[in-house]
Design a protein around this motif. Structure first.
Motif, mmCIF file in Angstrom:
data_model
loop_
_atom_site.group_PDB
_atom_site.id
_atom_site.type_symbol
_atom_site.label_atom_id
_atom_site.label_comp_id
_atom_site.label_asym_id
_atom_site.label_seq_id
_atom_site.Cartn_x
_atom_site.Cartn_y
_atom_site.Cartn_z
ATOM 1 N N CYS A 583 45.626 42.844 42.763
ATOM 2 C CA CYS A 583 45.369 41.500 43.286
ATOM 3 C C CYS A 583 43.874 41.205 43.368
ATOM 4 N N SER A 584 43.545 39.917 43.321
ATOM 5 C CA SER A 584 42.170 39.474 43.500
ATOM 6 C C SER A 584 42.001 38.938 44.910
ATOM 7 N N VAL A 585 40.814 39.102 45.442
ATOM 8 C CA VAL A 585 40.534 38.623 46.794
ATOM 9 C C VAL A 585 40.479 37.109 46.840
ATOM 10 N N ASP A 586 39.877 36.485 45.810
ATOM 11 C CA ASP A 586 39.594 35.055 45.917
ATOM 12 C C ASP A 586 40.070 34.209 44.743
ATOM 13 N N SER A 587 40.774 34.793 43.793
ATOM 14 C CA SER A 587 41.234 34.027 42.641
ATOM 15 C C SER A 587 42.745 34.102 42.526
ATOM 16 N N PRO A 588 43.403 33.007 42.123
ATOM 17 C CA PRO A 588 44.849 33.067 41.895
ATOM 18 C C PRO A 588 45.202 33.880 40.656
ATOM 19 N N TYR A 589 44.201 34.201 39.840
ATOM 20 C CA TYR A 589 44.433 35.041 38.669
ATOM 21 C C TYR A 589 44.340 36.513 39.086
ATOM 22 N N PRO A 590 45.331 37.345 38.763
ATOM 23 C CA PRO A 590 45.298 38.758 39.182
ATOM 24 C C PRO A 590 44.070 39.484 38.648
ATOM 25 N N LEU A 591 43.612 40.471 39.404
ATOM 26 C CA LEU A 591 42.493 41.283 38.963
ATOM 27 C C LEU A 591 42.886 42.103 37.737
#
Length: 799
Positions: A583-591
Motif C-alpha cells: 500500500c501507499s501512504v498518500d496515493s490511491p495507486y498501490p506502491l
C-alpha cells in the motif's frame, strides 16, 4: 453586448432558462455581482548579492541553520500570467482592470503588501454575493507551534522527536527576516471574508510542508519549499467565546471557502525550471483542465481531472493536489455559481481556415464522433466532432440540416457522447538479457559477502541496491538525509565490473552493516511473454522515466521473485504502512503489486500480465469521468459516517483500525431533485483491490423514491464495514445512472477480467474500465455521473 449576454437576454425574454459555460442561468442581479482576483507570484527569495538575515534570537536550525540558502524559483511569473489570461478569457469573464484583477509579482509581494492587498481587493470593496479569488505561486513552508493543532513532523530525521508545525506562505522579504503568513492568519482573514457573504476561492501552487518532495530530485525540477521556521509561536488553537474550536473556513455551513492546493500537507509542489516557459506543475495541469472543460463543471470534476493529469505526469513525483471544502461547495463550479445540469454545453468558434470548432475536447472526455446540437442563437444544427485540435478544442462538421451554417458564438449542447479513451497505464520491464542461471550466479555472489539481504524493499529499509543495467552489475548506495529538512538523498550507481558479479568486488563497495536489495532483472526466459497483449490497457514503456510502474526483483529463498513497483515510490524508497503490504501512504495507486514467484516461467508471465492489467483497471476507474454534469442532475454526495457521528468524512480525512462506518447519500440544501437515479458504490483499498459496497446483493436501489420527496440524508441499507488491513489510501466511487445496470460489471477481481453479458453501452463502458482492456468504441449515454471520495486508513487507534 458580449455574445453570451446577447443570446441569453434573448432567451430570457422568450421565457427560456438555460445553463451554459460562463453564464449559468444568472439573474439580472447575479450578472451585476463582482468577480475579483488577487494573483501573487514570487520567484526571487534571495536576491543576487544578498544573504539570509536570521531574526534576532532565532535558533540556528531549520531555515536559519548556517549556510542555508533560500532557493529561487522560475515558474511563478509565468504561472501568474497564464492564470491572468485564463481568468480574463471569455469563458471565465473576469475584468482585466486593476480594480478587478490585481497582480503582485516578485519583490513587490512582501508580507505587508500581500496582507494589505487581500484586505483591499478581496474584502473591503466587495459585498455579499461577490466572488473573490486568491492565487499564489511560490514557496510554502512550516512554522513551529508547540501549542497548536498542526500536523506533527519528524524534524531531526531520527523518528524520536515529532514537533507540531503550521503551514505558511513565504513572502518575498522572508530573507530579510519577515515572518511567513501562517495558516491561522489566513483562516482568520478568510472567515472575515466569508462572514461578509463574499464567495472566496483560494488556489495555492506552493508546498504544504517545507520538506523535500519525494520524486522531486530531477533535472530542472525544484521543490517549492523552504526549510521550516524554528521560532516557536506557542499559540493555542483559535476558539470561540464559549471555548469551542472555531470552524475552519472550508467547513462553514453558510458560506464555505474553497481551497485548491498543489500538494498535501507533507509534500512539496514542483517548479519546472527547464520548461519553455518555466511553470508550476500544478498550475499547468489546472489551466489545462479549466481551458479544456466547460466552465459549468463542478470543482470536484476539475480536481479529479487535475489529479489524474498529475498522476500520469512523470515529473510530478508523489505530488498530490488537495481540494478542501464542503461537499455542497465542491459540487459547484470552481469559481462559484451553479453547476451545469444535464449534458455539457460549449461554444462554437472558428479555426484559422474558417472550419467550425467547439471549445471542448479531450480534457472534457469528448472524443471523435460525439455530437452536439446548437441551442442559441441559431438552434437545431447538429455538429459532429471530427478530431481534437487541442486538449480543449475540437474540429467539427455540420451533419444536419443540409446546408446549415454555424457562427462563432453559437452555443451547442451534447446530444451523443463518444468516450475519449484515457491514457493507458505504462510499465517498464527493464533490461532482460540475463538468464535465470546468470541471475542465480549473481545472487550467490551477493550471499558470499555475508550481507543481510531484504526480501521486500517496500517493507524493509536497505542501504545498497544491486541491479543490472543491461551491460553490467551495478551497486547504488542510499543514505538517509541527516534530517527531514536536508536535501534529498542522492543515489549514485557504481559499476561492479561487468556481466559476472564478483563477491570480492562487491564486498569492497559495501560498508559494515550493509543491507542489500538484490533488484533482480527480468529473466530472459520470461521477457517475451510480459506486456505482450495488444488489447491490454497496460502498455510497455521504452523509457523508465515515463513509466508509472517499473519491474522490481527481490530474493525469495534460493531464488528471485518479481513485482510491479510504482516508480515514484521506488525512487523515493517509500515504505508501506505497517500491516499494509504493497500500500501507499498518500496515493490511491498501490506502491507495488503482490510478488510473483518464478517456479514456472509461463505462470510467472501470466501473473505479471494480470497484475499489470489490474493496475490499469484501477487507473481506469480513477480516471473515469463523464462529459455531462451528472452531479448537478443528482444533487446527492456520498457520505461516509462513523458510528455515533452525524458528520460525514471529507475528502482526505483519516480512518483508524476498528472503526465502523456506514454509507449514505447527503443532499445539497440549495438544489431540488427533479428525478431519481440508480445508485452504486464501489470501494478500492490501498492495494488496488475493489469490491461493491452497495448493493452487495440484489439489484440495488433508486434514490430518492418518488414518494419520499426531498430528503437531507438517505441511508444506503447494508452498506457498512469496519476498518482493517490493509492500511493506506482508500478510494470510494459513487456511480449514478438513469437506467439500471448489471451489477456484475462492478465486480473487481484483481486476478480476473470481469463480466461477459450483452448489456447497454454504459455497462460495456464499465466492463471495459474494470477489465483493464481496450474495448471497442461504444456510444455512451449522457445520463450518469461519478463521484470520488478518498480517505487514509491507519493501523493506530484514532483520536
Amino acid at each position: 453586448m458580449p455574445w453570451r449576454a446577447r443570446w441569453l437576454a434573448e432567451l430570457v425574454l422568450a421565457g427560456v432558462v438555460v445553463c451554459v459555460p460562463g453564464m449559468l442561468a444568472q439573474t439580472q442581479t447575479q450578472t451585476q455581482m463582482q468577480k475579483v482576483a488577487l494573483l501573487i507570484g514570487i520567484d526571487t527569495y534571495e536576491p543576487s548579492g544578498t544573504s539570509v538575515r536570521p531574526p534576532p534570537g532565532a535558533p540556528h536550525v531549520g531555515r536559519f541553520a548556517g549556510g542555508v540558502e533560500f532557493q529561487n524559483l522560475y515558474g511563478p511569473p509565468y504561472d501568474v500570467a497564464d492564470m491572468r489570461a485564463l481568468l480574463t478569457s471569455e469563458k471565465l469573464g473576469f475584468a482585466a482592470d486593476e480594480a478587478h484583477l490585481h497582480v503582485l509579482n516578485g519583490a513587490a509581494a512582501t508580507r505587508a503588501a500581500i496582507l494589505a492587498a487581500i484586505n483591499t481587493y478581496l474584502l473591503d470593496g466587495l459585498n455579499a454575493g461577490d466572488t473573490a479569488v486568491l492565487y499564489m505561486s511560490g514557496h510554502g513552508s512550516l512554522r513551529l507551534n508547540s501549542m497548536g493543532d498542526g500536523q506533527a513532523f519528524d524534524l531531526d530525521g531520527t523518528g524520536m522527536h515529532a514537533e507540531k508545525l503550521e503551514g505558511t506562505l513565504v513572502t518575498a522579504d522572508a530573507y530579510l527576516g519577515a515572518d511567513d503568513i501562517t495558516s491561522r492568519e489566513l483562516r482568520r482573514i478568510f472567515n472575515r471574508i466569508a462572514d461578509k457573504g463574499i464567495h472566496l476561492v483560494v488556489i495555492l501552487d506552493t508546498c504544504h510542508s517545507g520538506g523535500q518532495a519525494r520524486g522531486a530530485a530531477g533535472l530542472g525540477l525544484i521543490a517549492r519549499a523552504l526549510p521550516y521556521d524554528p521560532r516557536d509561536l506557542k499559540q493555542k488553537p483559535d476558539t470561540n467565546a464559549d471555548g469551542t474550536a472555531t470552524t475552519a473556513p472550508e467547513d462553514r455551513g453558510d458560506n464555505p471557502v474553497l481551497v485548491f492546493s498543489a500538494a498535501q500537507r507533507d509534500e512539496s509542489a514542483i517548479d519546472v525550471k527547464d520548461a519553455t516557459p518555466p511553470h508550476g506543475l500544478f498550475t499547468s495541469a489546472l489551466i489545462e483542465a479549466l481551458e479544456g472543460m466547460p466552465a459549468g463543471v463542478s470543482a470536484d470534476d476539475v480536481y479529479r481531472r487535475v489529479t489524474i493529469s498529475m498522476e500520469h505526469n512523470p515529473q510530478a513525483g508523489d505530488q498530490q493536489p488537495a481540494l478542501d471544502g464542503t461537499p455542497a461547495r465542491r459540487r459547484q463550479p470552481l469559481f462559484g455559481g451553479v453547476a451545469t445540469a444535464g449534458a455539457a454545453h460549449t461554444a462554437v468558434t472558428m479555426g484559422n481556415d474558417g472550419t467550425p470548432q467547439l471549445d471542448i475536447g479531450p480534457a472534457a472526455d469528448v472524443g471523435p464522433g460525439s455530437e452536439f446540437i446548437t441551442i442559441a442563437p441559431h438552434a437545431g444544427v447538429k455538429l459532429r466532432v471530427v478530431k481534437a485540435v487541442s486538449v480543449g478544442r475540437s474540429e467539427v462538421e455540420v451533419v444536419s440540416p443540409p446546408g446549415a451554417k454555424v457562427a462563432s458564438g453559437d452555443v451547442a449542447g451534447l446530444s451523443l457522447w463518444k468516450h475519449e479513451p484515457a491514457p493507458t497505464l505504462t510499465f517498464y520491464a527493464g533490461p532482460h538479457n540475463q538468464t535465470m542461471a546468470e541471475i542465480g550466479q549473481a545472487l550467490a555472489a551477493i550471499r558470499g559477502v555475508a550481507a543481510r539481504i531484504v526480501s521486500d524493499p517496500a517493507a524493509e529499509r536497505w542501504t545498497h541496491r544491486v541491479y543490472w543495467n543491461g551491460n553490467a552489475w551495478m551497486v547504488e548506495e542510499h543514505r538517509a538525509p541527516a534530517s527531514a529538512w536536508a536535501k534529498a538523498a542522492q543515489t549514485m550507481g557504481t559499476s561492479l565490473g561487468g556481466p559476472n558479479l564478483d563477491s570480492t568486488v562487491l564486498k569492497a563497495k559495501l560498508g559494515a552493516g550493509a543491507v542489500v536489495w538484490f533488484d533482480a532483472p527480468l529473466a530472459r526466459e520470461l521477457a517475451s511473454g510480459v506486456l505482450n497483449d495488444p488489447n491490454s490497457a497496460a502498455t510497455a514503456a521504452r523509457d523508465r522515466a515515463v513509466a508509472a510502474y517499473v519491474l522490481a526483483g527481490a530474493v525469495k529463498g534460493d531464488g528471485v521473485r518479481y513485482a510491479w513497483y510504482r516508480r515514484v515510490g521506488f525512487d523515493g524508497q517509500e515504505q508501506s504502512p505497517q500491516g499494509s503490504e504493497g500500500c501507499s501512504v498518500d496515493s490511491p495507486y498501490p506502491l507495488r503489486t503482490k510478488w510473483v514467484d518464478v517456479a514456472s516461467p509461463e505462470d510467472a508471465e501470466n501473473e505479471l500480465n494480470r497484475y499489470a492489467a489490474g493496475l490499469a483497471r484501477l487507473d481506469g476507474w480513477l480516471s473515469l469521468q463523464t462529459a455531462v454534469a451528472g452531479a448537478a442532475d443528482f444533487p446527492y454526495a456520498l457520505a461516509m459516517l462513523k458510528d455515533g457521528s452525524t458528520q460525514p468524512l471529507k475528502n482526505g480525512d483519516s480512518t483508524y483500525n476498528g472503526e465502523h462506518y456506514t454509507l449514505a447519500l447527503d443532499g445539497s440544501v440549495d438544489t431540488v431533485v427533479d428525478h431519481s437515479r440508480w445508485v452504486y458504490v464501489i470501494s478500492f483499498d490501498c492495494s488496488g483491490w475493489g469490491e461493491p459496497q452497495f448493493p452487495r446483493n440484489g439489484p440495488g436501489g433508486k434514490f430518492p423514491a418518488v414518494e419520499s420527496g426531498r430528503l437531507e440524508r438517505i441511508p444506503l441499507r447494508g452498506a457498512g464495514f469496519t476498518i482493517g488491513e490493509p492500511y493506506g489510501t482508500d478510494t470510494y466511487v459513487l456511480l449514478t445512472t438513469s437506467t439500471q445496470i448489471d451489477t456484475s460489471v462492478l465486480s473487481f477481481d484483481a486476478m480476473t477480467r470481469g463480466g461477459n453479458g450483452q448489456d447497454g453501452p454504459l455497462a460495456r463502458l464499465l466492463r471495459s474500465t474494470s477489465s483493464g482492456t481496450r474495448g471497442p468504441e461504444v456510444d455512451i449515454p449522457t445520463d450518469w455521473s461519478v463521484q470520488v471520495l478518498t480517505v487514509h486508513s491507519h493501523v493506530t487507534t484514532g483520536p
